[in-house]
Design an enzyme around this catalytic site. Structure first.
Site, PDB file in Angstrom:
ATOM      1  N   THR A 163     -94.788  24.730  50.899  1.00  0.00           N
ATOM      2  CA  THR A 163     -94.240  25.888  50.256  1.00  0.00           C
ATOM      3  C   THR A 163     -93.019  26.245  51.452  1.00  0.00           C
ATOM      4  OG1 THR A 163     -95.029  27.243  52.158  1.00  0.00           O
ATOM      5  CG2 THR A 163     -96.492  27.248  50.336  1.00  0.00           C
ATOM      6  N   ASP A 216     -71.110  10.700  45.337  1.00  0.00           N
ATOM      7  CA  ASP A 216     -72.546  11.334  45.754  1.00  0.00           C
ATOM      8  C   ASP A 216     -73.326  10.410  46.645  1.00  0.00           C
ATOM      9  OD1 ASP A 216     -73.030  13.927  45.734  1.00  0.00           O
ATOM     10  OD2 ASP A 216     -74.405  13.844  43.915  1.00  0.00           O
TER      11      ASP A 216
END
Lengths: 690, 602
Positions: free
Chosen positions: A386, A315
């Protein structure tokens, strides 16, 4: 890496004492039969013991002292092999004991309903079954492995990992797994137990380390078969010597037929006792070495397979790069100074607690001595990130300072009627090409420039990959980044290949592709979304900080959660194989010298001319045979340290490795016994023991 | 050794190595079914066989079926050869009117020829009719050689293929071995031999009166055919006087060619290639030696070519050649040095313009030391067993060479097919031990060597010593075995050891000096040859099947190369340590003690 008091000196006094006792206990036929080569020695010892008692009765086939000496040294041979195995097991048990200390019986607060605040029952931790839900509060020891379903807490996992810094465990996501034996430091957790008694992670670890569940690995079985075949061949070569000798005496009309004692001695010297006696010690010690490296393997097979790994999937985040991107450059738009950009970026990031946000504040301070300001004192309002706006920033008086991905800022600026300058777009593209993440900063309609967030490649990682390459292992970086970013980081880190925009399906496909070409794939992972790929990989190392799903899917768990640990795992796997190969070669090569010692000694009475083969000039036939037997027994003891530590592996390429080991263990194996047997013979003669 | 001798050896090896690649390439094409244009005209003959026997050439076999076909085919051969010997008196082409051969001798000869051993307990010119020689024995020379080559090709396919269930079709592999390889080469060689004076006819034996009568002692046999011994255990002999000599004739050249090319070794005449009608000139001698090594050497190239990396084949050939050179040196030097016992008698053993010098006992003057020792080394390196001199009369170390070469498992070139397949087993074992030493699960040609493979390889190295040592032990314990030994002592022991070694190794050459045509030896050696052949073939085919089913691992930086000088050295070391260590004690009581006693006495 953490260092723990889990290493024991090679011949720890306590362990060695216990091992000596265990070596005697292992003399039962059931124990001996597990090791066919040593079983033959065991039978031979019994045979010569009987011959000794026969000689005591006055019907000795050879001088009684000679039979006694041979008998004793044959028993020593058996005991030395037992001792090697007991020593390896003892060291592992000592490690297991330190683990077991963590496994104390604790009282658990069992919840009647799976929610915080439900009614509690106090039950012993050992009674908990899979599916039970328990509450843990600060100071409690976690009674069993489980997953957090409610709450957030800091947990001390040092009993398992040796890492004293607390870790955060919370419901949902990748940090919801807790391990039995660890302690909650603050707050509370509601945990669903995921294992039944005796199946817990720590139980399996202890069983593995103690060797109780140790199954022979495929290579070990194959080698045992070869050793058994050789033992049968040599058994035949010695057994047929009796009729050959009887015939020779008959036709030469001289000398005595070879005695059973000598034949047993010859047999024991010829069969591969060195490797046969140390084989299981090598396996147990290999598992023990993994444990010292804070890796728990679920099987020896997995450790051995690690030695064969061709491809390693890693990873990117947390493995190749430091977990987070960090700001490392301000690129102002034309007409804007770098300081203005830094100032605006800092303001936009003051209330941003994400690592990226913090790094912008830090960079601004480093470059322009811009102090941190208090957002409340400034009277600013924070506009959080957001999913909808994909921006964050502050509203300060009339100023709307925003930072975000270039698309988001473009939309934002255009919606205010502004324009997104062309030169900023160029800056954005340049940064992306360098493998960085560009953040665009805007003040109202004015685009100020670009903050370049860079993945920081871990120090020394490039060298580690180079080492892997020398081992013959191809590294592949897996990342969710786009190709451009991925390529840049791959180049910087020195991996051989990369998989960009990776989904769990894409990972699985990549592993299967490599496997279908016959390659062995290793993977490290920690997330639940890694679990399918981990299950598919041949060697799967789950991080201990990872989710339960990841740990279940892997066949090893790294307690340090260090993804580059795989290099050490591979080394340990290779060492296990190399040690076996080296000692097998050594064992077979030894036979040359033993022939030169025993054959002339056994038949010189029939054919005096055979004395010419006594190239070591051993004193008498009896001393020659005894010296060979003693050498054969002592070499086992001499090689115990090598068996336990393993032959050193260096990534120098197969050819060099083969040449070096052939020289040391092959050619060395031919020469050493000539010297050793001669020395023992000289000692025997000097002290008048023969 | 003289420069002339060295030149002859160099010439032999030079011509051999020069022919390796073209023939090896050709055989690879044949087995892969891509016939070169110059032999396509023979394809109808091949197809005719398939049509006659109902073979579907496209059909592939799993290893079990392949093994079953080999055994089935050999069993048919056994029945045919046995029946022909037993019914010989009733069959045509028998100008000397030889009767049926005894059951035990027929049994021995049958198993011996079906297994490519060609151990001969019988005397060809005084027992076998022309029909038996041609239809029973020579046909088996082709069949046994071809089945060895077929099994090798199956093993090569096992290494070359991956994720496959099958390893080829035995009937096709065997037919192609005969039609495209053994037959054409045999025809060619037979014609050259005839041009040099090897006979080829069906006429009766000719009788010629001798100028002087010859007297000699012959061991007396009892009713059961066992040599008789007097009260002190010495063999009883009877005096024979001969005034007339019978010249044996027959279809020799046609059998001679395949005898060498198929590494069979069964001579038409008892004297084998020492007989002037089998091997009349130094040129035929050269060609016969070449013919023995030709196919085994070229098959190494075929192997490399079929697995897609000719370096692999050259590496195996290099290991074989180095081993051969070592053994040859020992044989040549010990024979050329001569016998100290002769020197004590005042025999001149110095090489000069008029004589080769050295130990000429049991050797033909037209071949001398160099070509006798070379022939002996060649014929026992390959599992041929043809002889042009008497190995029994070699110096102890000279005689050790044939013995040791067979005991290594006939892997120094070895029999056609069988030599290479056993050598590949050694390669698997070498790879296994060495592969562990570099820290990987061992792999050979990209195939992982796992538990089943090691089991099969272990069987292959385990079975020959089991039978050789067990058989020899039995023989020296039983009166039936001991009474055949004419030379009690270490040499007699060597002779018995040689007999079992030769049978198990499917070599067929003999240390004379034991009368092996007795019920005990006929039976024991017949079974030895059978087990030595088929108990190796079955595990080899099992290994082929297992290897074929495996995935092929692509070569990487961590792969151990199997074409490097290190690997060649490792392979040689494995052959010597694993193959020879077993026999050291037995050799110590035979040729080694003979040699030490000899140099000690003089």
């Amino acid at each position: 890496m953490t260092s723990r008091s889990k290493t024991f000196s090679l011949f720890d006094r306590e362990i060695a004492k216990q091992a000596l006792w265990d070596a005697l206990k292992k003399l039962t036929p059931q124990q001996q039969m597990k090791n066919p080569v040593m079983f033959v020695v065991w039978i031979g010892s019994i045979l010569t013991t009987i011959l000794f008692f026969q000689a005591l009765g006055g019907h000795g086939e050879a001088p009684i002292g000679f039979i006694l000496a041979i008998t004793l040294w044959l028993w020593f041979t058996v005991l030395f092999a037992n001792f090697a195995e007991a020593l390896a097991e003892g060291r592992s048990k000592a490690q297991a004991a330190s683990l077991r200390a963590a496994k104390k019986t604790v009282l658990a607060k069992k919840l009647r309903e799976p929610r915080y605040g439900a009614q509690l029952d106090s039950v012993p931790g050992t009674d908990l079954r899979r599916g039970d839900v328990v509450l843990m509060e600060a100071g409690d020891m976690i009674p069993a492995d489980g997953e957090v379903i409610e709450g957030v807490a800091s947990v001390n996992e040092s009993a398992i990992t040796g890492e004293s810094a607390p870790v955060i465990r919370e419901s949902g996501g990748d940090f919801n797994a807790v391990t039995g034996g660890t302690t909650v430091l603050s707050d509370w957790l509601v945990v669903r137990v995921t294992v039944n008694p005796g199946e817990a992670f720590i139980d399996r670890m202890i069983a593995m380390v103690e060797g109780a569940k140790r199954q022979k690995t495929p290579n070990e079985i194959a080698l045992t078969i070869l050793l058994v075949a050789m033992t049968i061949i040599f058994l035949l070569a010695t057994v047929t010597l009796l009729p050959f000798s009887l015939y020779s005496v008959e036709v030469a009309k001289a000398g005595q037929p070879v005695t059973i004692t000598v034949l047993v001695a010859l047999l024991v010297c010829l069969i591969p006792t060195t490797i046969g006696g140390l084989l299981s010690a090598i396996g147990v010690a290999g598992m023990g070495r993994m444990m010292q490296k804070n890796v728990i393997a679920t099987s020896g097979r997995a450790v051995e397979a690690a030695g064969d790994v061709d491809v390693l999937l890693l990873d990117k985040t947390g493995t190749i790069t430091l977990g987070n991107r960090q700001a490392n450059q301000f690129h102002p738009a034309s007409g804007v100074t770098e300081r203005e950009l830094a100032d605006a970026a800092q303001l936009a990031s003051l209330a941003d607690e994400t690592p990226e946000g913090r790094s912008i504040v830090v960079l601004a301070k480093q470059k322009f001595e811009l102090r941190e300001r208090n957002i409340h004192e400034l009277g600013a309002t924070f506009v959080p990130f957001t999913a909808h706006t994909r921006m964050s920033g502050v509203n300060l008086d009339a100023r709307q300072i925003r930072k975000g991905a270039s698309d988001s800022i473009r939309d934002h600026v255009k919606s205010l009627g502004g324009d997104f300058p062309h030169d900023v777009q160029t800056l954005v593209d340049d940064a992306a090409r360098r493998g960085s993440t560009p953040l665009v900063v805007a003040d109202g309609t004015k685009v100020l420039g670009v903050v370049e967030l860079k993945d920081i490649v871990k120090g020394g990682i490039k060298e580690r990959f180079a080492e892997l390459r020398r081992m013959g292992i191809k590294t592949i970086m897996i990342t969710g980044d786009n190709r451009l970013t991925a390529a840049a980081i791959a180049a910087e880190a020195g991996v051989d290949d990369f998989l960009a925009e990776a989904t769990p399906e894409a990972k699985l496909k990549l592993i299967r592709e490599h496997q279908s070409q016959g390659r062995l794939v290793a993977m490290t992972g920690d997330g639940t979304n890694d679990a399918p790929a981990l299950a598919q990989a041949d060697v799967a190392v789950a991080m201990n900080t990872g989710t339960q799903a990841a740990k279940e899917a892997g066949n090893m768990v790294d307690l340090d959660s260090n993804p580059t640990k795989l290099i050490e795992i591979v080394e340990t796997g290779k060492q296990m194989l190399m040690t076996r190969g080296a000692l097998t070669t050594f064992s077979i090569a030894n036979d040359v010298a033993k022939y030169f010692a025993i054959i002339p000694a056994a038949f010189v009475t029939t054919y005096p001319a055979l004395a010419a083969l006594n190239v070591m000039h051993l004193a008498t036939p009896a001393s020659a045979i005894l010296s060979a037997v003693i050498f054969n027994a002592l070499i086992i003891v001499a090689l115990i340290p090598l068996a336990l530590k393993g032959v050193k592996y260096r990534p120098v390429g197969a050819e060099v490795l083969l040449r070096n080991n052939l020289l040391i263990y092959g050619v060395g194996g031919i020469i050493v016994p000539f010297i050793g047997i001669k020395l023992i013979d000289m000692i025997l003669v000097t002290f008048g023991w023969v | 050794m003289s420069a002339n001798g060295l030149l002859q050896i160099a010439l032999f090896l030079g011509v051999l190595l020069a022919l390796t690649k073209p023939l090896g390439w050709y055989m690879a094409r044949v087995y892969e079914g891509k016939l070169p244009a110059f032999v396509r005209w023979m394809a109808p003959a091949e197809n005719l066989f398939y049509r006659l026997c109902g073979v579907n050439r496209e059909e592939e076999m799993r290893w079990t079926r392949y093994a079953f076909a080999v055994l089935w085919f050999s069993l048919l051969g056994v029945l045919a050869v046995y029946a022909m010997q037993r019914l010989q008196g009733l069959l045509p082409l028998n100008p000397q009117h030889f009767g049926a051969i005894s059951p035990d001798s027929s049994f021995n000869t049958t198993l011996s020829f079906v297994t490519n051993t060609n151990w001969q307990g019988y005397v060809g010119e005084s027992t076998m009719s022309y029909l038996t020689q041609m239809v029973a024995l020579a046909v088996q020379n082709f069949f046994s050689a071809a089945s060895g080559m077929a099994v090798l090709v199956a093993l090569i396919r096992g290494l070359a293929r991956h994720s496959a269930e099958t390893i080829g079709n035995f009937w096709v592999d065997m037919t192609r071995s005969i039609v495209y390889i053994l037959l054409p080469l045999s025809v060619l060689l037979a014609l050259v031999l005839v041009s040099q004076g090897v006979v080829q006819n069906f006429s009766e034996y000719k009788s010629v009166p001798l100028v002087d009568g010859v007297s000699y002692d012959q061991p007396k046999l009892d009713a059961a055919g066992n040599p008789m011994k007097d009260a002190t255990g010495n063999p009883v002999t009877e005096k024979m006087t001969v005034k007339e000599q019978t010249i044996a004739l027959g279809p020799v050249a046609s059998q001679e060619a395949i005898k060498e090319l198929g590494t069979n070794g069964g001579g038409f005449f008892n004297a084998n290639s020492a007989h002037p009608f089998e091997n009349p000139t130094p040129l035929t001698n050269f060609l016969e030696m070449l013919a023995i090594f030709l196919i085994p050497a070229a098959l190494c190239y075929t192997f490399g070519s079929m697995v897609g990396d000719t370096r692999q084949g050259w590496a195996i050939l290099a290991a074989m050649t180095v081993l051969f050179a070592g053994f040859l040196a020992v044989a040549e030097i010990s024979e050329q040095q001569g016998n100290p016992a002769f020197a004590a008698l005042g025999v001149d053993q110095t090489a000069s313009a008029t004589q080769p010098g050295g130990n000429m006992e049991g050797k033909e003057t037209r071949f001398g030391i160099v070509n006798s020792a070379l022939f002996a080394t060649v014929t026992t390196a390959a599992s041929c067993g043809a002889v042009n001199s008497m190995h029994d009369s070699f110096m102890p170390l000279g005689g050790l060479v044939p013995l040791a070469q067979i005991q290594l498992g006939e892997v120094v070139f070895g029999g056609v097919g069988s030599g290479l397949y056993v050598m590949l087993i050694y390669a698997v074992i070498a790879v296994f031990i060495a592969g562990l030493m570099i820290g990987r699960t061992p792999e050979y040609l990209g195939k992982k060597i796992e538990v089943f493979d090691i089991k099969m390889a272990s069987l292959v190295i385990l079975i020959p010593p089991l039978i050789i040592l067990g058989g020899t032990a039995l023989a020296v314990m039983l009166d039936a075995g001991k009474s055949s030994i004419f030379n009690p002592g270490a040499h007699g022991f060597s002779e018995v050891l040689y007999a079992f070694t030769s049978a198990v190794g499917n070599n067929g050459s003999a240390f004379a000096g034991i009368s092996a045509n007795t019920p005990f030896y006929n039976t024991a050696l017949g079974f030895s040859a059978w087990f030595g052949r088929f108990w190796l073939m079955i595990p080899v085919l099992a290994l082929a099947g297992s290897l074929a089913a495996k995935k092929r691992i692509p070569e990487g930086a961590g792969t151990m190369h199997t074409h490097t000088p290190i690997f060649v050295g490792l392979l040689i070391g494995t052959v010597i340590l694993v193959g020879a260590l077993t026999f050291v004690p037995a050799l110590g009581l035979g040729p080694i003690v003979e040699h030490l006693t000899m140099i000690g006495a003089h």
